[in-house]
Write a protein that holds these residues in place. Structure first.
Motif, PDB file in Angstrom:
ATOM      1  N   GLY A  17      38.636 -19.951 -85.524  1.00  0.00           N
ATOM      2  CA  GLY A  17      39.368 -18.955 -86.290  1.00  0.00           C
ATOM      3  C   GLY A  17      39.640 -19.415 -87.707  1.00  0.00           C
ATOM      4  O   GLY A  17      39.463 -18.657 -88.660  1.00  0.00           O
ATOM      5  N   ALA A  18      40.074 -20.656 -87.865  1.00  0.00           N
ATOM      6  CA  ALA A  18      40.362 -21.179 -89.201  1.00  0.00           C
ATOM      7  C   ALA A  18      39.098 -21.225 -90.049  1.00  0.00           C
ATOM      8  O   ALA A  18      39.119 -20.879 -91.237  1.00  0.00           O
ATOM      9  N   ALA A  19      37.982 -21.631 -89.448  1.00  0.00           N
ATOM     10  CA  ALA A  19      36.729 -21.700 -90.186  1.00  0.00           C
ATOM     11  C   ALA A  19      36.257 -20.317 -90.611  1.00  0.00           C
ATOM     12  O   ALA A  19      35.795 -20.114 -91.741  1.00  0.00           O
ATOM     13  N   THR A  20      36.370 -19.345 -89.709  1.00  0.00           N
ATOM     14  CA  THR A  20      35.978 -17.972 -90.034  1.00  0.00           C
ATOM     15  C   THR A  20      36.863 -17.416 -91.138  1.00  0.00           C
ATOM     16  O   THR A  20      36.382 -16.774 -92.081  1.00  0.00           O
ATOM     17  N   LEU A  21      38.168 -17.659 -91.029  1.00  0.00           N
ATOM     18  CA  LEU A  21      39.098 -17.169 -92.043  1.00  0.00           C
ATOM     19  C   LEU A  21      38.797 -17.765 -93.409  1.00  0.00           C
ATOM     20  O   LEU A  21      38.879 -17.067 -94.427  1.00  0.00           O
ATOM     21  N   LEU A  22      38.458 -19.049 -93.455  1.00  0.00           N
ATOM     22  CA  LEU A  22      38.151 -19.675 -94.746  1.00  0.00           C
ATOM     23  C   LEU A  22      37.016 -18.965 -95.467  1.00  0.00           C
ATOM     24  O   LEU A  22      37.069 -18.753 -96.685  1.00  0.00           O
ATOM     25  N   GLN A  23      35.993 -18.573 -94.716  1.00  0.00           N
ATOM     26  CA  GLN A  23      34.860 -17.879 -95.327  1.00  0.00           C
ATOM     27  C   GLN A  23      35.263 -16.508 -95.855  1.00  0.00           C
ATOM     28  O   GLN A  23      34.888 -16.112 -96.956  1.00  0.00           O
ATOM     29  N   VAL A  24      36.041 -15.785 -95.067  1.00  0.00           N
ATOM     30  CA  VAL A  24      36.482 -14.458 -95.493  1.00  0.00           C
ATOM     31  C   VAL A  24      37.465 -14.581 -96.651  1.00  0.00           C
ATOM     32  O   VAL A  24      37.411 -13.809 -97.624  1.00  0.00           O
ATOM     33  N   ALA A  25      38.374 -15.573 -96.575  1.00  0.00           N
ATOM     34  CA  ALA A  25      39.398 -15.743 -97.599  1.00  0.00           C
ATOM     35  C   ALA A  25      38.785 -15.996 -98.977  1.00  0.00           C
ATOM     36  O   ALA A  25      39.315 -15.513 -99.994  1.00  0.00           O
ATOM     37  N   ARG A  26      37.692 -16.733 -99.012  1.00  0.00           N
ATOM     38  CA  ARG A  26      37.050 -17.008-100.313  1.00  0.00           C
ATOM     39  C   ARG A  26      36.642 -15.714-100.997  1.00  0.00           C
ATOM     40  O   ARG A  26      36.872 -15.528-102.207  1.00  0.00           O
ATOM     41  N   HIS A  27      36.075 -14.804-100.232  1.00  0.00           N
ATOM     42  CA  HIS A  27      35.643 -13.524-100.814  1.00  0.00           C
ATOM     43  C   HIS A  27      36.837 -12.665-101.210  1.00  0.00           C
ATOM     44  O   HIS A  27      36.809 -11.974-102.242  1.00  0.00           O
ATOM     45  N   LEU A  28      37.908 -12.698-100.431  1.00  0.00           N
ATOM     46  CA  LEU A  28      39.093 -11.919-100.770  1.00  0.00           C
ATOM     47  C   LEU A  28      39.707 -12.416-102.071  1.00  0.00           C
ATOM     48  O   LEU A  28      40.061 -11.623-102.963  1.00  0.00           O
ATOM     49  N   ARG A  29      39.838 -13.734-102.194  1.00  0.00           N
ATOM     50  CA  ARG A  29      40.478 -14.295-103.391  1.00  0.00           C
ATOM     51  C   ARG A  29      39.600 -14.138-104.627  1.00  0.00           C
ATOM     52  O   ARG A  29      40.110 -13.931-105.735  1.00  0.00           O
ATOM     53  N   GLU A  30      38.303 -14.234-104.451  1.00  0.00           N
ATOM     54  CA  GLU A  30      37.403 -14.028-105.585  1.00  0.00           C
ATOM     55  C   GLU A  30      37.513 -12.610-106.129  1.00  0.00           C
ATOM     56  O   GLU A  30      37.285 -12.368-107.321  1.00  0.00           O
ATOM     57  N   ALA A  31      37.879 -11.675-105.241  1.00  0.00           N
ATOM     58  CA  ALA A  31      38.043 -10.286-105.666  1.00  0.00           C
ATOM     59  C   ALA A  31      39.414 -10.027-106.274  1.00  0.00           C
ATOM     60  O   ALA A  31      39.682  -8.921-106.759  1.00  0.00           O
ATOM     61  N   GLY A  32      40.307 -11.043-106.237  1.00  0.00           N
ATOM     62  CA  GLY A  32      41.627 -10.903-106.837  1.00  0.00           C
ATOM     63  C   GLY A  32      42.743 -10.606-105.866  1.00  0.00           C
ATOM     64  O   GLY A  32      43.892 -10.397-106.280  1.00  0.00           O
ATOM     65  N   ALA A  33      42.454 -10.582-104.568  1.00  0.00           N
ATOM     66  CA  ALA A  33      43.490 -10.316-103.564  1.00  0.00           C
ATOM     67  C   ALA A  33      44.306 -11.574-103.298  1.00  0.00           C
ATOM     68  O   ALA A  33      43.822 -12.694-103.465  1.00  0.00           O
ATOM     69  N   THR A  34      45.542 -11.395-102.879  1.00  0.00           N
ATOM     70  CA  THR A  34      46.373 -12.526-102.473  1.00  0.00           C
ATOM     71  C   THR A  34      46.336 -12.643-100.945  1.00  0.00           C
ATOM     72  O   THR A  34      46.295 -11.642-100.235  1.00  0.00           O
ATOM     73  N   LEU A  35      46.357 -13.876-100.474  1.00  0.00           N
ATOM     74  CA  LEU A  35      46.287 -14.123 -99.037  1.00  0.00           C
ATOM     75  C   LEU A  35      47.203 -15.278 -98.679  1.00  0.00           C
ATOM     76  O   LEU A  35      47.111 -16.359 -99.272  1.00  0.00           O
ATOM     77  N   GLU A  36      48.095 -15.039 -97.731  1.00  0.00           N
ATOM     78  CA  GLU A  36      48.900 -16.112 -97.164  1.00  0.00           C
ATOM     79  C   GLU A  36      48.522 -16.267 -95.701  1.00  0.00           C
ATOM     80  O   GLU A  36      48.140 -15.290 -95.048  1.00  0.00           O
ATOM     81  N   THR A  37      48.618 -17.480 -95.186  1.00  0.00           N
ATOM     82  CA  THR A  37      48.198 -17.774 -93.816  1.00  0.00           C
ATOM     83  C   THR A  37      49.373 -18.298 -93.002  1.00  0.00           C
ATOM     84  O   THR A  37      50.106 -19.180 -93.453  1.00  0.00           O
TER      85      THR A  37
END
Length: 303
Positions: A17-37
């Motif tokens: 789960g953590a590994a999958t989230l890291l991949q998705v999180a990179r794309h979210l943050r590159e688009a300017g979204a904020t993400l807390e875990t």
């Protein structure tokens, strides 16, 4: 731009789960979204964390399998909060029903830009669980036992654990006498299981109720009658494609509320997590949850 809170399942498969989230999180943050875990220490804690995030207006990402999706989705049902899924479990059946892609970039695109879709949820009541809300299905019989064995497996993962669990459960199963009540109409059923399906899939992609729709306000109720064990093993294989529906031992009903009782303490399960014994009542909560997913009818060929 959307703000996200990811709630991660801390149990088996957490590293996935953590590994999958890291991949998705990179794309979210590159688009300017904020993400807390947030890492939960139990399913109850995950629900509480999700509710707090939803109250702050954040999109809640359930990171894990169907149990995590069902637990968090159930907690958010009726609150107005928006749910997103980052599938990282063994089955990911609700994500499959939503048509979510496996590719992290494609999934991030949906989480960033898709319009929330209103889907039904299932309210489950029994003596042990006075009120639980889940997303995919409630199943009472040999499949609940099979799921328990699959969850207990330490040597097998994925589809293999479900198949082995099914073989073990069927080998020792004693046919049950069920009394089912659909929208007030009582019927008798002797067999292996009763499944109340909101989603077409359960048990690692098995199409138990291929015609089930997430937003029609109805349960698809699948009954598998008594049959020789060898035939039941054939039925298990046919669940992959939905071919089991052509068997005379299989019957499908539809309704908004289902009560399941039996002549002995038959186990039931819900979304791979809730475990108890009959009797149980299942009710549809129409359009009670907003989920980020592709528009209905659009499927990703890579998933």
């Amino acid at each position: 731009m959307r703000e996200f809170t990811a709630v991660v399942n801390p149990t088996a498969g957490a590293s996935t789960g953590a590994a999958t989230l890291l991949q998705v999180a990179r794309h979210l943050r590159e688009a300017g979204a904020t993400l807390e875990t947030e890492y939960s220490n139990s399913l109850a804690h995950a629900r509480e964390t999700a509710l707090r995030a939803g109250e702050r207006g954040r999109v809640v990402l359930a990171v894990g399998g169907d149990g995590m999706a069902g637990g968090i989705g159930g907690a958010l049902s009726g609150t107005g909060a928006v749910l997103g899924l980052v599938p990282a479990g063994r089955g990911n059946d609700f994500a499959r029903a939503l048509g979510l892609p496996a590719d992290p970039a494609a999934l991030a695109e949906i989480l960033l830009h898709a319009e929330p879709r209103r889907v039904d949820t299932l309210e489950v009541e029994s003596a042990v669980h006075p009120r639980t809300v889940v997303l995919g299905s409630v199943y009472a019989g040999v499949d609940a036992l099979a799921n328990r064995y699959a969850n207990q497996s330490r040597l097998l993962r994925g589809a293999a654990s479900y198949y082995a669990g099914g073989l073990r459960a069927v080998a020792g199963w004693r046919t049950a006498e069920y009394r089912i009540t659909v929208d007030g109409e009582e019927q008798r059923h002797r067999g292996y299981t009763v499944v109340a399906a909101n989603s077409p899939y359960y048990g690692f992609g098995r199409a138990i109720a291929p015609a089930a729709e997430l937003d029609d306000g109805l349960l698809d109720i699948v009954l598998i009658r008594e049959a020789p064990r060898r035939l039941f093993f054939t039925l298990m294989n046919e669940l992959k494609t939905g071919a089991h529906l052509r068997r005379p031992e299989v019957r499908v009903l539809r309704g908004r509320e289902l009560r399941i009782e039996a002549d002995r303490p038959v186990p039931y399960g819900a979304d791979g997590e809730v475990e108890a014994a009959l009797p149980v009542t299942v009710r549809v909560r129409p359009a009670d949850l907003a989920v980020l997913c592709p528009s209905p009818g659009l499927e990703d060929t890579k998933r």
